[in-house]
Scaffold this motif. Sequence first.
Motif, PDB file in Angstrom:
ATOM      1  N   ILE A 522       0.847  -1.205   0.000  1.00  0.00           N
ATOM      2  CA  ILE A 522       0.000   0.000   0.000  1.00  0.00           C
ATOM      3  C   ILE A 522       0.877   1.248   0.000  1.00  0.00           C
ATOM      4  N   ARG A 523       1.916   1.233   0.841  1.00  0.00           N
ATOM      5  CA  ARG A 523       2.828   2.380   0.897  1.00  0.00           C
ATOM      6  C   ARG A 523       3.545   2.575  -0.444  1.00  0.00           C
ATOM      7  N   SER A 524       3.999   1.461  -1.012  1.00  0.00           N
ATOM      8  CA  SER A 524       4.695   1.535  -2.292  1.00  0.00           C
ATOM      9  C   SER A 524       3.784   2.083  -3.385  1.00  0.00           C
ATOM     10  N   ALA A 525       2.530   1.623  -3.400  1.00  0.00           N
ATOM     11  CA  ALA A 525       1.579   2.093  -4.417  1.00  0.00           C
ATOM     12  C   ALA A 525       1.348   3.601  -4.278  1.00  0.00           C
ATOM     13  N   TYR A 526       1.220   4.076  -3.033  1.00  0.00           N
ATOM     14  CA  TYR A 526       1.032   5.518  -2.828  1.00  0.00           C
ATOM     15  C   TYR A 526       2.253   6.297  -3.316  1.00  0.00           C
ATOM     16  N   GLU A 527       3.427   5.803  -3.000  1.00  0.00           N
ATOM     17  CA  GLU A 527       4.659   6.480  -3.423  1.00  0.00           C
ATOM     18  C   GLU A 527       4.805   6.510  -4.941  1.00  0.00           C
ATOM     19  N   LYS A 528       4.177   5.542  -5.614  1.00  0.00           N
ATOM     20  CA  LYS A 528       4.217   5.512  -7.080  1.00  0.00           C
ATOM     21  C   LYS A 528       3.173   6.436  -7.710  1.00  0.00           C
ATOM     22  N   GLY A 529       2.280   6.970  -6.872  1.00  0.00           N
ATOM     23  CA  GLY A 529       1.288   7.911  -7.381  1.00  0.00           C
ATOM     24  C   GLY A 529      -0.142   7.421  -7.353  1.00  0.00           C
ATOM     25  N   CYS A 530      -0.405   6.249  -6.748  1.00  0.00           N
ATOM     26  CA  CYS A 530      -1.779   5.746  -6.669  1.00  0.00           C
ATOM     27  C   CYS A 530      -2.590   6.575  -5.671  1.00  0.00           C
ATOM     28  N   LEU A 531      -3.740   7.022  -6.093  1.00  0.00           N
ATOM     29  CA  LEU A 531      -4.586   7.902  -5.296  1.00  0.00           C
ATOM     30  C   LEU A 531      -5.982   7.871  -5.907  1.00  0.00           C
ATOM     31  N   PHE A 532      -7.011   8.003  -5.093  1.00  0.00           N
ATOM     32  CA  PHE A 532      -8.387   7.967  -5.588  1.00  0.00           C
ATOM     33  C   PHE A 532      -8.612   6.725  -6.456  1.00  0.00           C
ATOM     34  N   ASP A 533      -8.245   5.568  -5.893  1.00  0.00           N
ATOM     35  CA  ASP A 533      -8.320   4.321  -6.657  1.00  0.00           C
ATOM     36  C   ASP A 533      -9.747   3.908  -7.005  1.00  0.00           C
ATOM     37  N   SER A 534     -10.742   4.436  -6.287  1.00  0.00           N
ATOM     38  CA  SER A 534     -12.129   4.077  -6.605  1.00  0.00           C
ATOM     39  C   SER A 534     -12.675   4.912  -7.765  1.00  0.00           C
ATOM     40  N   TRP A 535     -11.901   5.889  -8.207  1.00  0.00           N
ATOM     41  CA  TRP A 535     -12.290   6.728  -9.339  1.00  0.00           C
ATOM     42  C   TRP A 535     -11.604   6.178 -10.597  1.00  0.00           C
ATOM     43  N   GLY A 536     -12.405   5.703 -11.549  1.00  0.00           N
ATOM     44  CA  GLY A 536     -11.872   5.019 -12.726  1.00  0.00           C
ATOM     45  C   GLY A 536     -10.749   5.740 -13.428  1.00  0.00           C
ATOM     46  N   GLU A 537     -10.863   7.080 -13.553  1.00  0.00           N
ATOM     47  CA  GLU A 537      -9.845   7.820 -14.303  1.00  0.00           C
ATOM     48  C   GLU A 537      -8.516   7.909 -13.562  1.00  0.00           C
ATOM     49  N   TYR A 538      -8.520   7.598 -12.267  1.00  0.00           N
ATOM     50  CA  TYR A 538      -7.279   7.682 -11.487  1.00  0.00           C
ATOM     51  C   TYR A 538      -6.728   6.321 -11.063  1.00  0.00           C
ATOM     52  N   PHE A 539      -7.441   5.258 -11.421  1.00  0.00           N
ATOM     53  CA  PHE A 539      -6.988   3.926 -11.018  1.00  0.00           C
ATOM     54  C   PHE A 539      -5.901   3.426 -11.960  1.00  0.00           C
ATOM     55  N   HIS A 540      -4.755   3.015 -11.372  1.00  0.00           N
ATOM     56  CA  HIS A 540      -3.618   2.532 -12.174  1.00  0.00           C
ATOM     57  C   HIS A 540      -3.250   1.119 -11.713  1.00  0.00           C
TER      58      HIS A 540
END
Length: 619
Positions: A522-540
């Motif tokens: 989870i920490r690694s994903a945030y550091e890579k730029g993951c944010l607002f994962d429930s919003w389709g346009e921001y999910f990576h």
Amino acid sequence: MRKLALSDEILMTVEKPARYIGGEVNAVMKDKDQVDIRFAMCFPDVYEIGMSHLGIQILYDMFNRREDTWCERVYSPWPDLHKVLKEKQIPLFALESQDPVKKFDFLGITIQYEMCYTNILQILDLSGIPLSAEDRTMDDPFVIGGGPCTYNPEPLAEFFDLFYIGEGETQYFALLDLYKEWKNSGKSRQDFLKAAAQIPGIYVPSLYEVTYAEDGTIAKMKPICPEAPEKVKKQIVMDVTNTFYPEKPVVPYMKATQDRVVLEIQRGCIRGCRFCQAGMLYRPTRERDLEMLKKSAYAMLKNTGYEEISLSSLSSSDYSQLGELVNFLIDEFGSKGINISLPSLRIDAFSLDVMSKVQDIRKSSLTFAPEAGSQRLRDVINKGLTEEVILDGAGQAFEGGWNRVKLYFMLGQPTETEEDMKGIAWLAEKISERYYEVPKEQRNGKCQIVVSTSFFVPKPFTPFQWAQMCTKEEFLHRAYVVNHEIKEQKNKKSIKYNWHEADVTVLEGILARGDRKVAKAIRSAYEKGCLFDSWGEYFHNDLWMEAFAQTGVDPDFYTVRERSEEEVFPWDFIDIGVTKKFLLREWKKAHEEKITTNCRQGCSGCGAATFGGGVCYEH
């Protein structure tokens, strides 16, 4: 006059600046020098979503009734402001005072959905609070989590000082009183946590040690000090009538997701759907008194200016005084232009009669949630809904003037076969055929049926917690089967099909069922730029997969792996009242395709009836 944390220049550059200025109708303002405790209440999603959440409104009102406490609100900044705060090193702030969150005594985060986990790290990061609880000092607030996702807090354990397991009305004041006492004692941060762990429902992750077996499963979880209990017991309000409920909810300046007065008519659910986590977590069922709801409706409409009332519960049709309540609302407010919203209704003659009075039939659609396409699978999941009931309800609706129906299903449930999948299309076709059985003069235009499928996640504290999940590819194959079969139906032009994102569901499964090892991903994903994962346009999804690979976390271990009956789950240290023995019994009954009656028809012995020192109102 308050000084805003953001300059006009910054506010003019971001989307919807009203998200950040505060000062809304019914927002509580206090003199910060006259209070002992400052509590920042956070919803880790965008303002419009957070402002629609009843739980926050209840706790906000409850905390602010104390003269010694000032509770303020904070939400996740949208990516445009997130970038500005990082670049200009502006600390995240609370809406009421516009003071930095780091200056508060507590940061309380409600955790409603697994896909907001990276937003929790965003809140900590932008506030200047160390992400790991072990790195925090006396200068940092205590970070406490609450809400449904805390029933498996382990993937987030590293980031929280405490978790509150259960309903907030019961033990929060004891925690605040303890904090005041500790604050004046000169004792250490660890001393406060050890004392807090002795309050029922409070879980302090740092006071527990987890050991793992060779196969990666949990061998044991045990307290490392005498202050921490072996089992943390869910806290519930048995008398939901004589408890806290906001008469002056905060009203946003901008449109929120739910722009209305919300009346929570009951908690819990008498149904026993085996996939449903909320149905197990919030047992036993507890109703609010009719007179209390009438009084609340008057007060909240007067104090907000809203023009709609929504009745909130897991299954509104099961509220024993629904007829009296709805008739009162129609008689009292219908002529004043107040709309009445009735979600979570079973479609029967009573419900259709009520909805015909409160809805514009030409504009509205009816919702059915069969959840499975065949009767066999509906018995497996204990849905308690027959095809006859569904078709009869649809027929009555069409005869009453409706022509639009939404159908909700879930793909990937235990024992599902291809015939079950195709049954979704066949049921939609039968409903469309039922429409054309209505005399032409009674029909209201063309029939419109929208079929939506989500994908199944076996959640903690459900009978299906032992189940395997499908892979992304398996989920998509099942959606393809349904889509293809719908196109084969005679009335296919009347049926539209939507399905959920499979990769989002897989991630939800990992986070819902994870243990402490998942935190590093989870920490690694945030550091890579993951944010607002429930919003389709921001999910990576690619960034998440990179994070899992780089931190050595195997997604399949938490999703597609089979569970034995003896496995120790990460959440087994929590006592929700419903026993593991009952859940296992229901898991076996699912495979036998046997149904369990609902609570009103007879007690199934789940354990919740006498939980919390009270009795289930059904018994």
